[in-house]
Design an enzyme around this catalytic site. Structure first.
Site, mmCIF file in Angstrom:
data_model
loop_
_atom_site.group_PDB
_atom_site.id
_atom_site.type_symbol
_atom_site.label_atom_id
_atom_site.label_comp_id
_atom_site.label_asym_id
_atom_site.label_seq_id
_atom_site.Cartn_x
_atom_site.Cartn_y
_atom_site.Cartn_z
ATOM 1 N N ASP A 38 0.736 -1.283 -0.096
ATOM 2 C CA ASP A 38 -0.026 0.182 0.071
ATOM 3 C C ASP A 38 0.889 1.432 0.000
ATOM 4 O OD1 ASP A 38 -2.300 1.424 -0.039
ATOM 5 O OD2 ASP A 38 -2.832 1.322 1.986
ATOM 6 N N ASN A 86 -11.169 -2.415 -5.372
ATOM 7 C CA ASN A 86 -10.341 -1.298 -6.054
ATOM 8 C C ASN A 86 -10.988 -1.069 -7.447
ATOM 9 O OD1 ASN A 86 -7.116 -2.548 -4.841
ATOM 10 N ND2 ASN A 86 -8.396 -0.744 -4.093
HETATM 11 C C1 IPE Z 1 -5.406 -2.597 -0.363
HETATM 12 O O1 IPE Z 1 -5.329 -1.278 -0.576
HETATM 13 C C2 IPE Z 1 -5.443 -3.252 -1.563
HETATM 14 C C3 IPE Z 1 -4.062 -3.269 -1.997
HETATM 15 C C4 IPE Z 1 -3.156 -3.026 -1.711
HETATM 16 C C5 IPE Z 1 -4.080 -4.030 -3.381
HETATM 17 P P1 IPE Z 1 -6.084 -0.124 -0.619
HETATM 18 O O2 IPE Z 1 -5.585 1.299 -0.662
HETATM 19 O O3 IPE Z 1 -7.348 -0.659 -1.554
HETATM 20 O O4 IPE Z 1 -7.054 -0.232 1.017
HETATM 21 P P2 IPE Z 1 -7.787 0.973 1.687
HETATM 22 O O5 IPE Z 1 -9.107 1.349 0.639
HETATM 23 O O6 IPE Z 1 -7.013 1.820 2.094
HETATM 24 O O7 IPE Z 1 -8.335 0.088 2.586
HETATM 25 C C1 IPE Z 2 -1.628 0.370 -3.373
HETATM 26 O O1 IPE Z 2 -1.581 1.707 -3.313
HETATM 27 C C2 IPE Z 2 -1.738 -0.283 -4.926
HETATM 28 C C3 IPE Z 2 -3.367 -0.707 -4.951
HETATM 29 C C4 IPE Z 2 -4.190 -0.470 -4.106
HETATM 30 C C5 IPE Z 2 -3.476 -1.163 -6.369
HETATM 31 P P1 IPE Z 2 -2.541 2.805 -3.498
HETATM 32 O O2 IPE Z 2 -3.038 2.989 -4.983
HETATM 33 O O3 IPE Z 2 -3.561 2.124 -2.585
HETATM 34 O O4 IPE Z 2 -1.778 4.046 -2.594
HETATM 35 P P2 IPE Z 2 -2.476 5.052 -1.691
HETATM 36 O O5 IPE Z 2 -3.072 4.139 -0.606
HETATM 37 O O6 IPE Z 2 -3.460 5.476 -2.284
HETATM 38 O O7 IPE Z 2 -1.327 5.862 -1.311
HETATM 39 MG MG MG Z 3 -4.070 2.416 -0.579
#
Ligand code: IPE
Ligand code: IPE
Ligand code: MG
Length: 262
Positions: A38, A86
């Site tokens: 993340d 997502n």
């Molecule tokens: C969790 O991260 C999913 C992945 C890392 C693929 P998110 O960024 O989607 O999670 P939330 O929305 O902050 O809980």
């Molecule tokens: C994790 O990084 C990757 C996916 C969830 C695909 P994020 O895209 O969630 O990055 P933040 O959490 O918005 O910084």
């Molecule tokens: Mg994230």
């Protein structure tokens, strides 16, 4: 000594933890590590870049981490790449991520294969484009007999969705008359999960400072240890993984029982 080491601030070029890991009792290391990768978007925003640049940098971190997992002889590494939630993101970001997965597989599969990695995928794969499904299938079949790290990528994965699919599969057997509901136990349910061929998850790592599971491996983490870091995923290094593994090695896992006499 441990306090001193763990209290140190992050040094990008340090391999302190990696070196310490070399002397560790291997039986204290996890067999299966699962990572919530993340913070890609925040990493990019912090540098004045667009979110997609964070995802591209995240792929580099993934390559590093997979190599590190092999170096540390982990049995299994599962990474959360795209959740069932997502899809709520803007179409342009979702499309970018799907393209990135496809490019990643295309570019990396030969090297992974030569490094003896067995790649597999968990999640509702039939929700992906037919082209990506084919790539996934090819990658899986190409590496199925490899004996190195079991590398599992969770794509269109949600722990709740996985449970629903497992329950549906049991219900089908009940309907067909081949299963008595009284014979459903946790072992049988586990055998219907996407992770059925994997050892239990020992350690969950989440980067970027958020402290939640976000629907990742909700069944499998019942007795997992958790390790959180403020580091965003694109900055995650081999030494960060070593630090998490060392921390894990100090934990006292009781599984509801009592401490071993020391
Ligand atoms: C969790 O991260 C999913 C992945 C890392 C693929 P998110 O960024 O989607 O999670 P939330 O929305 O902050 O809980
Ligand atoms: C994790 O990084 C990757 C996916 C969830 C695909 P994020 O895209 O969630 O990055 P933040 O959490 O918005 O910084
Ligand atoms: Mg994230």
């Amino acid at each position: 000594m441990w306090k001193k080491i763990f209290g140190n601030t992050k040094d990008e070029n340090s391999n302190t933890y990696t070196s310490l890991l070399e002397n560790i009792d291997r039986t204290r290391l996890p067999r299966h590590v699962a990572i919530i990768m993340d913070g890609n978007g925040r990493w990019a925003n912090g540098k004045g870049m667009v979110r997609s640049a964070g995802h591209t940098a995240g792929v580099k971190a993934l390559k590093r981490t997979l190599k590190a997992a092999s170096d540390f002889h982990l049995e299994a590494l599962t990474v959360y790449a795209f959740s069932t939630e997502n899809w709520k993101r803007p179409t342009a970001e979702v499309d970018f991520l799907m393209k990135l997965f496809s490019e990643y597989l295309e570019k990396e599969i030969a090297e992974m294969d030569s490094e003896n990695v067995r790649i597999d995928f968990i999640g509702r794969l039939d929700g992906l484009s037919p082209a990506l499904q084919k790539q996934i299938d090819d990658a899986r079949r190409r590496t199925v007999n490899n004996t190195g790290v079991k590398f599992n990528v969770a794509v269109n994965y949600g722990g709740q969705d996985e449970m629903v699919r497992a329950v549906q599969s049991l219900a089908q057997d009940v309907k067909a008359g081949s299963l008595d509901p009284e014979n459903i136990d946790s072992k049988l349910l586990e055998s219907r999960l996407d992770t059925k061929d994997l050892p239990p998850v020992d350690l969950v790592i989440r980067t970027s400072g958020d402290i939640r599971l976000s629907n990742f491996l909700i069944w499998q983490t019942a007795y997992a240890e958790f390790w959180f870091t403020d580091t965003n995923w694109p900055d995650f290094t081999k030494d960060d993984l070593a630090k998490a593994l060392l921390d894990f090695s100090q934990r006292d896992r009781r599984f509801g029982g009592l401490n071993k006499k020391k």
